[in-house]
Design an enzyme around this catalytic site. Structure first.
Site, PDB file in Angstrom:
ATOM      1  N   LEU A 161       0.751  -1.075   0.027  1.00 25.01           N
ATOM      2  CA  LEU A 161       0.045   0.084   0.096  1.00 25.01           C
ATOM      3  C   LEU A 161       0.759   1.190  -0.043  1.00 25.01           C
ATOM      4  O   LEU A 161       0.348   2.377  -0.690  1.00 25.01           O
ATOM      5  CB  LEU A 161      -0.965   0.021   1.346  1.00 25.01           C
ATOM      6  CG  LEU A 161      -2.050  -1.102   1.194  1.00 25.01           C
ATOM      7  CD1 LEU A 161      -2.614  -0.997   2.698  1.00 25.01           C
ATOM      8  CD2 LEU A 161      -3.092  -0.621   0.255  1.00 25.01           C
ATOM      9  N   THR A 202      -3.624   5.180   4.224  1.00 27.98           N
ATOM     10  CA  THR A 202      -2.431   4.732   4.109  1.00 27.98           C
ATOM     11  C   THR A 202      -1.442   6.020   4.167  1.00 27.98           C
ATOM     12  O   THR A 202      -0.263   5.735   4.502  1.00 27.98           O
ATOM     13  CB  THR A 202      -2.308   4.058   2.665  1.00 27.98           C
ATOM     14  OG1 THR A 202      -3.246   2.881   2.686  1.00 27.98           O
ATOM     15  CG2 THR A 202      -0.932   3.430   2.428  1.00 27.98           C
ATOM     16  N   GLU A 238       1.815   6.288   6.556  1.00 25.54           N
ATOM     17  CA  GLU A 238       3.351   6.880   5.883  1.00 25.54           C
ATOM     18  C   GLU A 238       3.801   7.809   6.491  1.00 25.54           C
ATOM     19  O   GLU A 238       4.914   8.026   6.739  1.00 25.54           O
ATOM     20  CB  GLU A 238       3.268   6.569   4.402  1.00 25.54           C
ATOM     21  CG  GLU A 238       2.625   5.195   3.843  1.00 25.54           C
ATOM     22  CD  GLU A 238       3.248   4.135   4.245  1.00 25.54           C
ATOM     23  OE1 GLU A 238       4.493   4.163   4.605  1.00 25.54           O
ATOM     24  OE2 GLU A 238       2.764   3.103   4.255  1.00 25.54           O
TER      25      GLU A 238
HETATM   26  N1  ARG Z   1       1.495  -1.864   4.975  1.00 26.84           N
HETATM   27  C1  ARG Z   1       1.713  -0.390   4.887  1.00 26.84           C
HETATM   28  C2  ARG Z   1       2.847   0.109   5.682  1.00 26.84           C
HETATM   29  O1  ARG Z   1       3.370  -0.828   6.551  1.00 26.84           O
HETATM   30  C3  ARG Z   1       0.479   0.585   5.180  1.00 26.84           C
HETATM   31  C4  ARG Z   1      -0.411  -0.056   5.989  1.00 26.84           C
HETATM   32  C5  ARG Z   1      -1.720   0.801   5.904  1.00 26.84           C
HETATM   33  N2  ARG Z   1      -2.798   0.613   6.437  1.00 26.84           N
HETATM   34  C6  ARG Z   1      -4.014   1.386   6.100  1.00 26.84           C
HETATM   35  N3  ARG Z   1      -5.062   0.764   6.799  1.00 26.84           N
HETATM   36  N4  ARG Z   1      -4.189   1.968   5.203  1.00 26.84           N
HETATM   37  O2  ARG Z   1       3.760   0.951   5.542  1.00 26.84           O
HETATM   38 ZN    ZN Z   2       3.873   1.004   8.103  1.00 27.84          ZN
END
Ligand code: ARG
Ligand code: ZN
Ligand code: CA
Length: 235
Positions: free
Chosen positions: A109, A144, A148
């Site tokens: 993501l 996301t 981030e």
């Molecule tokens: N897996 C990604 C990371 O670790 C983003 C996770 C975002 N979660 C969400 N619910 N949008 O950076």
């Molecule tokens: Zn993360």
């Protein structure tokens, strides 16, 4: 701390047809991060979670849209090795948050660079379909980017990327031993106390994450202090 933290943001849309991400989606994404960083949805917290209600905070960090750049590029997936940043370099990363919106591939993501890294690769890479209204449900409400930016501003995952005793360096986020997914019920206990599954730094659905804590606020704001890794962003 007396700091007025408002971060200008550049979007680089890099897709076979870059017009597929519209200006109104970019504006919605800006609205989501401004709302998430300033108004935790404490009304969504279970009434029994009084600690969490007390910890939820307005970070007083805001964002302004500084520009959107579109690049039609046939590359079908960019991976997580910063290739998209090399192809389309960041613009004044000392003072601006650069966000590349593209197809990362591999079900990823987004990914971010922590403060203190190489300025040539500084910023956030975001899956295009995670923007509000995108097709990446249940990750298509813009959180996301909230998550981030948390990394970009020095936050670790809520579980510290380790077992129960692995710290995320924030005192008011409870220990956990791994990510939560979906929309967990409260309390979800993995390390003797309820996990803060609704924190932006967990892996839950966009609709089920809605807070940063006071401790996370302090950790993010600390990097803007004189001598801090992102102090150059304030002028
Ligand atoms: N897996 C990604 C990371 O670790 C983003 C996770 C975002 N979660 C969400 N619910 N949008 O950076
Ligand atoms: Zn993360
Ligand atoms: Ca903690």
């Amino acid at each position: 701390d007396g700091l007025n933290i408002s971060i200008p943001v550049y979007f680089h849309i890099v897709l076979p047809d870059a017009s597929a991400v519209t200006n109104s989606q970019v504006q919605s994404q800006m609205n989501v991060i401004n709302s998430d960083f300033t108004s935790p949805n404490t009304n969504q917290l279970p009434s029994g979670a009084t600690d969490f209600i007390n910890d939820a905070t307005n970070t007083e960090i805001t964002f302004t849209l500084a520009g959107t750049f579109r690049h039609d590029d046939a590359t079908s997936s960019w991976g997580t090795n910063d290739a998209v940043k090399q192809a389309y370099p960041p613009i004044t990363p000392e003072t601006h948050l650069n966000v590349w919106v593209c197809n990362i591939g591999g079900g990823i993501l987004g990914y971010a660079q922590f403060p203190g890294g190489n300025s040539d690769t500084d910023g956030v890479v975001l899956l295009y379909s995670s923007l509000p209204g995108g097709s990446a449900a249940p990750y298509n409400e813009g959180r996301t980017l909230t998550h981030e930016i948390g990394h970009y501003l020095n936050l670790r995952h809520i579980w510290g990327d380790g077992r129960c005793r692995q710290d995320d360096f924030v005192e008011d986020t409870p220990a956990s031993d791994g990510p939560n997914y979906g929309c967990p019920s409260y309390p979800t206990v993995n390390c003797k106390s309820a996990d803060m599954t609704m924190n932006y730094m967990d892996y839950t659905d966009d609709a089920c994450m809605y807070m940063f804590t006071d401790g996370q606020r302090n950790r993010m704001r600390a990097i803007f202090q004189p001598g801090g890794a992102r102090a150059s962003m304030l002028n």
